[in-house]
Scaffold this motif. Structure first.
Motif, mmCIF file in Angstrom:
data_model
loop_
_atom_site.group_PDB
_atom_site.id
_atom_site.type_symbol
_atom_site.label_atom_id
_atom_site.label_comp_id
_atom_site.label_asym_id
_atom_site.label_seq_id
_atom_site.Cartn_x
_atom_site.Cartn_y
_atom_site.Cartn_z
ATOM 1 N N ALA A 50 0.845 -1.184 0.000
ATOM 2 C CA ALA A 50 0.000 0.000 0.000
ATOM 3 C C ALA A 50 0.885 1.239 0.000
ATOM 4 C CB ALA A 50 -0.929 -0.005 1.222
ATOM 5 N N GLY A 51 0.911 1.923 -1.128
ATOM 6 C CA GLY A 51 1.763 3.101 -1.249
ATOM 7 C C GLY A 51 1.870 3.540 -2.691
ATOM 8 N N GLY A 52 2.855 4.376 -2.962
ATOM 9 C CA GLY A 52 3.089 4.860 -4.309
ATOM 10 C C GLY A 52 3.953 3.910 -5.111
ATOM 11 N N ASP A 53 4.383 4.377 -6.290
ATOM 12 C CA ASP A 53 5.179 3.532 -7.173
ATOM 13 C C ASP A 53 6.473 3.069 -6.512
ATOM 14 O OD1 ASP A 53 3.387 3.592 -9.290
ATOM 15 O OD2 ASP A 53 4.275 5.379 -10.182
ATOM 16 N N GLY A 106 -0.266 6.402 -4.819
ATOM 17 C CA GLY A 106 0.716 7.396 -5.207
ATOM 18 C C GLY A 106 0.230 8.348 -6.277
ATOM 19 N N THR A 107 1.203 8.981 -6.953
ATOM 20 C CA THR A 107 0.909 9.945 -8.006
ATOM 21 C C THR A 107 0.715 9.254 -9.343
ATOM 22 O OG1 THR A 107 2.237 11.605 -6.849
ATOM 23 C CG2 THR A 107 1.731 12.017 -9.166
ATOM 24 N N LYS A 123 3.105 18.284 -6.924
ATOM 25 C CA LYS A 123 2.705 16.898 -7.154
ATOM 26 C C LYS A 123 1.695 16.444 -6.112
ATOM 27 C CE LYS A 123 5.720 13.534 -6.556
ATOM 28 N NZ LYS A 123 6.851 12.612 -6.762
ATOM 29 N N ASP A 124 1.888 16.885 -4.864
ATOM 30 C CA ASP A 124 0.939 16.532 -3.813
ATOM 31 C C ASP A 124 -0.441 17.141 -4.079
ATOM 32 O OD1 ASP A 124 2.832 15.061 -2.459
ATOM 33 O OD2 ASP A 124 3.417 16.709 -1.130
ATOM 34 N N ARG A 125 -0.457 18.347 -4.679
ATOM 35 C CA ARG A 125 -1.728 19.030 -4.910
ATOM 36 C C ARG A 125 -2.392 18.607 -6.217
ATOM 37 N NH1 ARG A 125 1.460 23.546 -3.744
ATOM 38 N NH2 ARG A 125 1.163 24.299 -5.870
ATOM 39 N N ALA A 126 -1.582 18.453 -7.268
ATOM 40 C CA ALA A 126 -2.146 18.245 -8.610
ATOM 41 C C ALA A 126 -2.013 16.814 -9.113
ATOM 42 C CB ALA A 126 -1.476 19.202 -9.599
ATOM 43 N N GLY A 127 -1.317 15.947 -8.360
ATOM 44 C CA GLY A 127 -1.143 14.574 -8.829
ATOM 45 C C GLY A 127 -0.242 14.509 -10.045
ATOM 46 N N TRP A 128 -0.549 13.549 -10.948
ATOM 47 C CA TRP A 128 0.338 13.331 -12.095
ATOM 48 C C TRP A 128 0.391 14.513 -13.056
ATOM 49 C CZ3 TRP A 128 -1.443 13.461 -17.105
ATOM 50 C CH2 TRP A 128 -2.822 13.312 -17.295
ATOM 51 N N LEU A 129 -0.591 15.426 -13.000
ATOM 52 C CA LEU A 129 -0.563 16.607 -13.871
ATOM 53 C C LEU A 129 0.632 17.507 -13.558
ATOM 54 C CD1 LEU A 129 -4.356 17.531 -14.000
ATOM 55 C CD2 LEU A 129 -2.970 16.591 -15.854
ATOM 56 N N ALA A 130 1.206 17.361 -12.361
ATOM 57 C CA ALA A 130 2.391 18.148 -12.015
ATOM 58 C C ALA A 130 3.548 17.836 -12.946
ATOM 59 C CB ALA A 130 2.796 17.876 -10.565
ATOM 60 N N ASP A 190 10.928 3.015 -12.662
ATOM 61 C CA ASP A 190 9.576 3.128 -12.100
ATOM 62 C C ASP A 190 9.374 4.406 -11.294
ATOM 63 O OD1 ASP A 190 8.902 0.787 -13.314
ATOM 64 O OD2 ASP A 190 8.709 -0.402 -11.475
ATOM 65 N N GLY A 191 9.899 5.516 -11.819
ATOM 66 C CA GLY A 191 9.680 6.799 -11.174
ATOM 67 C C GLY A 191 10.670 7.178 -10.100
#
Length: 309
Positions: A58-61, A86-87, A156-163, A287-288
């Motif tokens: 359970a987490g991000g990439d 994650g993002t 990134k925290d505010r906009a997600g992957w759009l950042a 992987d990011g």
């Protein structure tokens, strides 16, 4: 359920209470937190030592990659369940795991429908050391790696992957064309030039973009993309190939697009091993997660390395 289940979770992404609320009533689990210094390997080792047969990551990439890496490296028989928080959530996107819904992702992991996927390995030669990293989705240098380093964490925290889109201009500026040497599947090395090189086990990015549309995480091979665009004409050719030939065109006429192997500024291929020598150091990512500035990278596939729910 009698299955021994463990949860490896990143406490910066969610709370234990939120995860507990998503568990089936008859399931007991053991809990293993990740840390900033260890995003999942140590927790996975502890979970396996406790007898885990199913590990929910359970987490991000970064968390998913670390857990998958340890399972593939050790050949552990435990299954991996993914709770994407994650993002990018790239592996989850490619495998159809529900996003933005902890309960749905947890339920998916307990359905006992298992997919066996490959894992890619990259031995990244840096200044004075070699780092070996696994990747479940893709790895490489160029625009992708520079977008990661140029992206503002708060945005990134505010906009997600759009950042990542916001950082694209800076990434393009940092991704100059350099000389490289490529050796595919043990063949003699060839000279080439590129600003971006990606090797993928999966092909879909955020926003439904199929960067490597033929990539299959269970085919025992990896897919290669080399971008050589230089100047306006080169970038227009690259965008045509990526967005039209391997994007929109495939949606409406898949047979017509299947014969197109590339363009004047785009090279595509399939491989099981790849060695890349870079004339200049370039930031390399898996992987990011950035690994460091690489001068040489050796990549190989580990077929059927991981069982994923």
């Amino acid at each position: 359920m009698s299955e021994n289940t463990a949860i490896v979770w990143n406490p910066s992404k969610t709370t234990r209470e939120a995860l507990e609320a998503a568990l089936p009533e008859d399931v007991e689990v053991s809990w293993f937190e990740t840390t900033e210094d260890d995003p999942g390997r140590g927790a996975t080792e502890s979970a396996l030592a406790a007898g885990a047969e199913l590990i929910l990551a359970a987490g991000g990439d970064g968390t998913i990659r670390a857990v998958a890496e340890y399972l593939a490296e050790t050949g552990a028989s435990a299954d991996l369940g993914i709770v994407p928080l994650g993002t990018g959530n790239l592996l989850a996107r490619n495998l159809g795991v529900p996003l933005n819904n902890i309960s749905a992702a947890v339920s998916r992991a307990f359905e006992n429908q298992t997919t066996t996927i490959d894992i890619g390995w990259a031995d990244v030669h840096l200044s004075g050391e070699v780092k070996s990293r696994a990747f479940a989705v893709m790895a490489g240098f160029g625009i992708d790696a520079h977008m990661i380093t140029e992206t503002n964490d708060d945005l990134k925290d505010r906009a997600g992957w759009l950042a990542y889109v916001e950082s694209l201009g800076r990434a393009l500026s940092a991704s100059g064309v350099i000389d490289i040497r490529l050796s595919v599947d043990g063949e003699d090395a060839v000279e080439d030039r590129a600003h971006t090189l990606l090797v993928g086990n999966c092909g879909m990015l955020q926003g439904g973009i199929a960067l490597l549309p033929d990539a299959d995480p269970s085919d025992g091979a990896l897919d290669l993309l080399v971008l050589q665009a230089d100047g306006v004409a080169g970038w227009l050719d690259t965008m045509r190939n990526m967005m039209w030939d391997h994007g929109i065109k495939r949606l409406f006429a898949p047979d017509a697009a299947s014969d197109d192997a590339g363009s004047a500024s785009t090279i595509r291929g399939r491989l099981t091993t790849l060695t890349v020598d870079l004339a200049e150091p370039r930031m390399f990512e898996v992987d990011g997660d950035t690994v460091g500035e690489a001068t040489r990278v050796e990549i190989r596939v580990q077929p059927a390395a991981l069982r994923v729910r």
